[in-house]
Design an enzyme around this catalytic site. Structure first.
Site, mmCIF file in Angstrom:
data_model
loop_
_atom_site.group_PDB
_atom_site.id
_atom_site.type_symbol
_atom_site.label_atom_id
_atom_site.label_comp_id
_atom_site.label_asym_id
_atom_site.label_seq_id
_atom_site.Cartn_x
_atom_site.Cartn_y
_atom_site.Cartn_z
ATOM 1 N N SER A 149 -3.462 -4.444 3.373
ATOM 2 C CA SER A 149 -3.265 -5.028 4.692
ATOM 3 C C SER A 149 -3.851 -6.442 4.725
ATOM 4 O O SER A 149 -3.482 -7.278 3.909
ATOM 5 C CB SER A 149 -3.867 -4.121 5.767
ATOM 6 O OG SER A 149 -3.469 -4.542 7.050
ATOM 7 N N ASP B 17 6.379 1.353 7.624
ATOM 8 C CA ASP B 17 5.247 0.518 8.042
ATOM 9 C C ASP B 17 5.660 -0.336 9.236
ATOM 10 O O ASP B 17 6.522 -1.207 9.120
ATOM 11 C CB ASP B 17 4.807 -0.362 6.879
ATOM 12 C CG ASP B 17 3.480 -1.061 7.142
ATOM 13 O OD1 ASP B 17 3.073 -1.152 8.317
ATOM 14 O OD2 ASP B 17 2.859 -1.517 6.162
ATOM 15 N N HIS C 238 1.601 2.307 6.996
ATOM 16 C CA HIS C 238 0.647 1.229 6.706
ATOM 17 C C HIS C 238 -0.619 1.836 6.116
ATOM 18 O O HIS C 238 -1.637 2.002 6.781
ATOM 19 C CB HIS C 238 0.344 0.450 7.981
ATOM 20 C CG HIS C 238 -0.375 -0.833 7.726
ATOM 21 N ND1 HIS C 238 0.202 -1.887 7.034
ATOM 22 C CD2 HIS C 238 -1.622 -1.251 8.051
ATOM 23 C CE1 HIS C 238 -0.649 -2.890 6.961
ATOM 24 N NE2 HIS C 238 -1.767 -2.521 7.561
#
Length: 259
Positions: free
Chosen positions: A125, A207, A236
């Site tokens: 991320s 995601d 995610h």
């Protein structure tokens, strides 16, 4: 800027017994995980040194109440740190975060226990974006792992395209042209264009934080050897459904040969 990190290494590491270094970077959070605990088993299993870099330069190892009562009050009040000061690119929070990435690399290379050759950067991320920044700015980086990386095409206004922090939908009071221009300075796609090191990117087709188009924009911009680990059902997160993903994420030797 002040950089804080947790350093973990095999017990026998020394100037005579040297190891690869992995720099690991945090995702979007105000709570710094205790990297020395998280990475202790990895350092033992992987026979590598881990430097877990804190994105905010705050002290590590405090109890949760400390971060809740102090750090979170500085970072999270609206607008939260990703959405501040986009009318001036030098004041954007990511300026300091990326400077700490550079400082982490500088420090890692001063360690006498480093083997002087293998320098990998890893993150997921926002941590994936930081890993890309590290690989772009330091030619000594030998491998990069960016799982579901954030900050790709982040100022695009098309729904379902922009990656976190999805600026067009969340930044208020800034001229859209100014926002787009300043965002490009920090966009992971533009850093990807500078990367020559072997890079592994992870993407989850479900995601919603960093949608596949934003991640493929990053992946397609990479200039060196590259591979993308696809999880058709993944969101995610670390995509454990891809059996080749996690071993690659922690093994520099495999990273440098996957191409």
């Amino acid at each position: 800027k002040q950089m804080t990190a947790c350093l973990t290494m095999p017990a026998d590491a020394s100037a005579e017994k040297r190891y690869p270094i992995y720099l690991t970077f945090h995702g979007h959070t105000y709570f710094p995980r205790n990297g020395s605990v998280v990475k202790a088993s990895d350092a033992y299993v992987d026979k590598a040194i881990y430097l877990d870099v804190n994105p905010f330069g705050v002290v590590n190892g405090k109890d949760p109440e400390y971060y809740k009562n102090t750090i979170s009050k500085e970072i999270l009040p609206r607008p939260s740190y990703p959405y501040r000061h986009w009318d001036d690119r030098e004041k954007v929070s990511f300026n300091e975060i990326f400077l700490r990435v550079v400082r982490g690399l500088q420090y890692a290379k001063t360690r006498p226990e480093w083997d002087g050759k293998n320098l990998a950067v890893i993150g997921s991320s926002m941590g994936g974006a930081q890993a890309l920044v590290a690989a772009a700015l330091d030619p000594q980086v030998t491998a990069c792992v960016a799982n579901v990386p954030a900050m790709g095409e982040m100022s695009v206004a098309t729904p379902g395209w922009a990656g976190w922090p999805i600026l067009a939908a969340n930044v208020q009071g800034v001229n859209p042209e100014v926002l787009h221009k300043n965002a490009a300075y920090y966009d992971a796609v533009n850093f990807a264009r500078q990367i020559k090191a072997p890079t592994l990117v992870g993407v989850g087709f479900n995601d919603r934080v960093c949608p596949p188009p934003s991640i493929y924009a990053i992946y397609n911009s990479l200039q060196g050897p590259k591979k993308i680990a696809v999880s058709p059902t993944g969101g995610h997160t670390w995509n454990a459904s891809s059996p080749s993903w996690l071993p690659l994420a922690s093994c520099n030797d495999r990273l440098t040969t996957f191409a």
